[in-house]
Design a protein around this motif. Structure first.
Motif, short mmCIF file in Angstrom:
data_model
loop_
_atom_site.label_atom_id
_atom_site.label_comp_id
_atom_site.label_asym_id
_atom_site.label_seq_id
_atom_site.Cartn_x
_atom_site.Cartn_y
_atom_site.Cartn_z
N MET A 197 48.59 34.71 49.71
CA MET A 197 49.22 33.46 50.02
C MET A 197 49.33 32.52 48.54
O MET A 197 49.29 31.51 48.70
N GLY A 198 49.39 33.10 47.60
CA GLY A 198 49.70 32.68 46.21
C GLY A 198 48.40 31.93 45.97
O GLY A 198 48.49 30.96 45.13
N ILE A 199 47.30 32.54 46.17
CA ILE A 199 45.84 32.00 45.76
C ILE A 199 45.04 32.79 44.68
O ILE A 199 44.10 32.30 44.41
N HIS A 200 45.82 33.66 44.18
CA HIS A 200 45.20 34.45 43.07
C HIS A 200 45.03 33.54 41.64
O HIS A 200 45.72 32.59 41.58
N GLY A 201 44.08 33.85 41.05
CA GLY A 201 43.78 33.20 39.70
C GLY A 201 42.44 32.33 39.84
O GLY A 201 41.36 32.78 39.87
N HIS A 202 42.49 30.97 40.25
CA HIS A 202 41.51 30.47 40.16
C HIS A 202 41.34 29.17 41.32
O HIS A 202 41.54 28.02 41.30
N PRO A 203 41.57 29.64 42.57
CA PRO A 203 41.68 29.05 43.70
C PRO A 203 40.26 27.93 43.92
O PRO A 203 39.35 28.39 43.87
N THR A 263 41.33 37.68 42.68
CA THR A 263 42.42 38.09 43.10
C THR A 263 42.95 37.30 44.46
O THR A 263 42.17 36.91 45.09
N ASP A 264 44.30 37.66 44.87
CA ASP A 264 44.54 37.07 46.29
C ASP A 264 43.85 37.85 47.58
O ASP A 264 43.65 38.74 47.27
N GLY A 265 43.65 37.07 48.39
CA GLY A 265 43.00 37.69 49.75
C GLY A 265 41.52 37.94 49.67
O GLY A 265 40.81 38.46 50.23
N SER A 266 40.83 37.18 48.63
CA SER A 266 39.41 37.61 48.28
C SER A 266 38.53 36.50 48.98
O SER A 266 37.16 36.52 48.69
N CYS A 267 38.82 35.49 49.84
CA CYS A 267 38.01 34.67 50.40
C CYS A 267 38.54 34.54 51.86
O CYS A 267 38.93 35.34 52.68
N MET A 268 38.26 33.32 52.71
CA MET A 268 38.81 33.24 53.81
C MET A 268 40.31 33.30 54.19
O MET A 268 40.44 33.89 55.12
N ALA A 301 38.30 43.16 47.61
CA ALA A 301 36.77 43.18 47.98
C ALA A 301 36.66 41.62 48.01
O ALA A 301 37.37 40.52 47.58
N PRO A 302 35.72 41.22 48.95
CA PRO A 302 35.45 39.85 49.38
C PRO A 302 34.36 38.95 48.17
O PRO A 302 33.28 39.25 48.23
N VAL A 303 35.03 38.29 47.49
CA VAL A 303 34.44 37.53 46.32
C VAL A 303 33.27 36.33 46.90
O VAL A 303 32.24 36.16 46.39
N ASP A 304 33.82 35.81 48.01
CA ASP A 304 33.23 34.86 48.61
C ASP A 304 31.68 35.18 49.58
O ASP A 304 30.89 34.52 49.53
#
Length: 671
Positions: free
Chosen positions: A372-378, A362-367, A307-310
């Motif tokens: 790419m290992g950005i899950h958590g608090h990117p 989660t990973d893949g929730s933005c641009m 799901a797209p958080v951004d």
């Protein structure tokens, strides 16, 4: 028309006054059947019976229908209940239709209209009208001629090789507008941008992600993405064309999730779609008639089904920009828009198990929409989250129903800025402190609060970071610091004043010092450095698209240019922005406006990059206009808000939890 039993409706492009008898559909997108508020149920049965109807349906086609017919022109109807898969439609019978979007009169301060909700409630089921329906009557903003074509004011324009560039760009700055010569590349860019416009029922509602006519596999690049449309929207707004942006904001709002499910799990009320597509569906038994359908994607068809958080954050940011540039603040005050803002905030501010003020995703929730290992608090999400909170703080109408929400926003803003400034910032001094950290500290007075192991400091960073300057790291979690430089998050930290003045200056100092790494032949690297070898295999899962120095893994994205320009103007470094724009201008047109560039220095067009990428085109145009009129940039960024620093930020001391003083908060601002 009695004001005690009807709602005044003002439409974007109304062609007639239409009152349709109310059945059991839900006004303001809240189903009466679900409401526990008896006042709402009574109101929906009596006061709304003459209201203009527009809603969503559950069975069959399940969509918002706007029916257009030669004898009746245009009108909206709604079925009796809300659907899980909501699709908007416009039925057109042998002609282009005009969509009529209802709205409730937005003068909240003069009328007693209230939308009541609380941050910790699950949804906004309890929505009601106080004091009856004392609102304005239907307002006709456009009158059709005998030929069915509306007479609209003609604005001063210049023709640019098939494209139209508005010189009279802003209401508030009309007297300052000076005509300038538009370069051939800008003319081409405007022509391409206009060719990417998507129409729904005869009205522009957005731009497709890419418009490469030679591409036989469109995939999802023929859709209108919320994040991708933002630079297009700003280009149109800065050029004095606000209609497409207004339409986009309202249509995406109507697609906002209420009961959308993915594999039987609900993503939560208020989720905005990642994108939508306009589809034409033939009507059975009709010769030449068809329906136009708005088909939203909430991530259920995306890579990884994330799901797209951004999307909701970008929507709020764009809503604020629309008001700032056009002066049309009435759009922000409409009931459905205020409700939409609250739904998004309710989704973001919901209490959970997380102890940090940052937004957990989660990973893949933005641009970066792949692993790419950005899950958590990117950092990217935190920068957009902070910006959206500041936008909402400006736009929300404060009343008894919003006091708690505004207080929650203020508290979160204060805590979030403190957290990011204190724990995400790294420079040479800070890295040396981490290098000497003690670990396994259980005390409340621990210096190494997140139990970061000094061996996590990568070898490339020691020699890469300059003596003057620094940046905000990409992510922070227990026992983990992602030291990669993520451009979008750092730029938004500057734009929104998430970082301190000194930190913001330090970020641009680092970009300037490491120009060959972060810009080189094409601005700007999405992140630095790229993941390579075993690290790439483990973190990306051997992603064949995110190979080293390609796509999200160290690729160069020209769309970041407008955000870089905005940050440079804010920090008084206009020449640095001009340098980047001039660099891009030499290649973008010749390379057919690609989506991204590959290799360490950005010399090659991306191996899977789409050509004629719309946000590449729009980002370039927006940058050019901001450089031409840097005073307009102040409408799009935020200065430090010292009132936020007076709001206490929780910290830990010898006696447990305590509140920080204004003095300590201000020290964070100047640090």
């Amino acid at each position: 028309m009695s004001t005690s039993s009807s709602i005044g409706i003002s439409t974007m492009k109304p062609c007639c006054r239409i009152l349709i008898r109310y059945r059991s559909s839900s006004i303001f997108r809240v189903s009466p059947q679900k409401s526990n508020n008896p006042s709402l149920n009574n109101l929906s049965k009596s006061h709304f019976k003459h209201a203009f109807r527009c809603g969503y349906s559950r069975p069959g086609f399940s969509g918002r229908r706007c029916l257009v017919d030669p004898s009746r022109r245009a009108f909206c109807i709604s079925d009796s209940s809300w659907g899980q898969s909501r699709v908007g439609s416009c039925r057109v019978n042998g002609r282009r239709g005009l969509l009529v979007i209802p709205r409730v009169a937005s003068d909240f301060r003069n009328h007693s209209t209230s939308v009541e909700a609380h941050v910790n409630q699950k949804g906004f089921e309890s929505i009601y009208i106080q004091g009856g329906l004392n609102v304005k009557p239907l307002v006709i903003e456009r009158i059709e001629t005998d030929h069915g074509v509306a007479k609209e004011e003609e604005r001063d324009r210049i023709e640019a090789d098939g494209s139209t560039v508005n010189i009279d760009s802003l209401k508030g700055l009309r007297e300052k507008t000076v005509e300038r010569e538009v370069s051939e590349i800008e003319k081409e860019a405007w022509k391409l941008l206009r060719s990417a416009v998507v129409n729904y029922c005869g009205n522009p509602v957005g731009t497709v992600a890419a418009n490469d006519l030679t591409d036989k596999q469109a995939l999802n690049y023929d859709q209108v993405f919320i994040r991708d449309f933002v630079p297009s929207a700003l280009a149109f707004l800065l050029n004095g064309e606000g209609e497409i942006v207004k339409n986009f904001l309202l249509h995406t709002l109507q697609l906002q999730s209420w009961e959308k499910t993915v594999d039987c799990y609900s993503p939560g009320q208020g989720l905005m779609p990642a994108s939508f597509k306009v589809r034409s569906v033939p009507l059975e038994g009709s010769d030449g008639a068809f329906e136009e359908v708005l088909d939203p994607d909430f991530g259920e068809s995306a890579i990884g089904r994330v799901a797209p958080v951004d999307s909701g954050l970008w929507w709020i940011i764009l809503l604020r920009a629309y008001g700032k540039i056009t002066g049309d603040y009435a759009l922000q005050e409409r009931v459905e828009v205020q409700t939409g803002i609250r739904l998004i905030l309710n989704l973001c501010l919901t209490d959970g198990f997380d102890m940090f003020p940052t937004l957990l995703v989660t990973d893949g929730s933005c641009m970066i929409d792949r692993r790419m290992g950005i899950h958590g608090h990117p950092l990217e999400i935190q920068g957009l989250f902070y910006s959206a909170l500041r936008c909402s703080r400006e736009m929300l109408i404060v009343n008894d129903g919003t006091k708690k929400l505004v207080a929650a926003i203020n508290n979160r803003l204060s805590a979030l800025s403190f957290h990011i400034r204190e724990y995400y910032w790294v420079d040479m001094k800070r890295i040396n402190e981490i290098y000497r950290y003690n670990t396994e500290e259980y005390s409340t007075e621990a210096i190494n609060k997140f139990n970061i192991y000094p061996d996590q400091i990568p070898s490339w960073l020691v020699d890469w970071i300059p003596e003057t300057g620094g940046y905000l790291i990409g992510n922070l979690q227990p026992a983990h610091m992602d030291f990669r430089f993520f451009t979008l998050g750092n730029l938004w930290a500057i734009i929104s004043s998430l970082g301190t003045q000194k930190q913001n200056q330090g970020i641009l100092n680092l970009i300037e010092a490491k120009w060959d790494d972060l810009v080189a032949h094409m601005p700007l690297k999405i992140c630095y450095p790229a993941l390579e070898s075993e690290e790439w295999r483990i973190i990306t899962g051997s992603d064949p698209k995110n190979t080293p120095w390609s796509y999200h893994n160290g690729g160069s994205w020209p769309t970041l240019l407008w955000q870089f320009t905005l940050a440079c103007i804010k920090m008084g470094k206009l020449e640095l922005a001009k340098k980047a724009v001039d660099l891009a201008e030499k290649r973008l047109s010749a390379d057919d406006w690609p989506e991204y560039y590959d290799t360490r220095s950005g010399r090659f067009i991306g191996k899977q990059a789409r050509l004629f990428q719309t946000w590449t085109i729009a980002g370039f145009l927006t940058s050019k206009m901001l450089i031409e009129k840097p005073e307009l940039a102040s409408l799009l960024f935020w200065e430090e808000d010292y009132e936020l620093l007076e709001i206490c930020v929780c910290s830990l001391g010898k006696s447990g939890r305590k509140k920080c003083s204004r003095q300590s908060a201000r020290s964070q601002s100047s640090a």
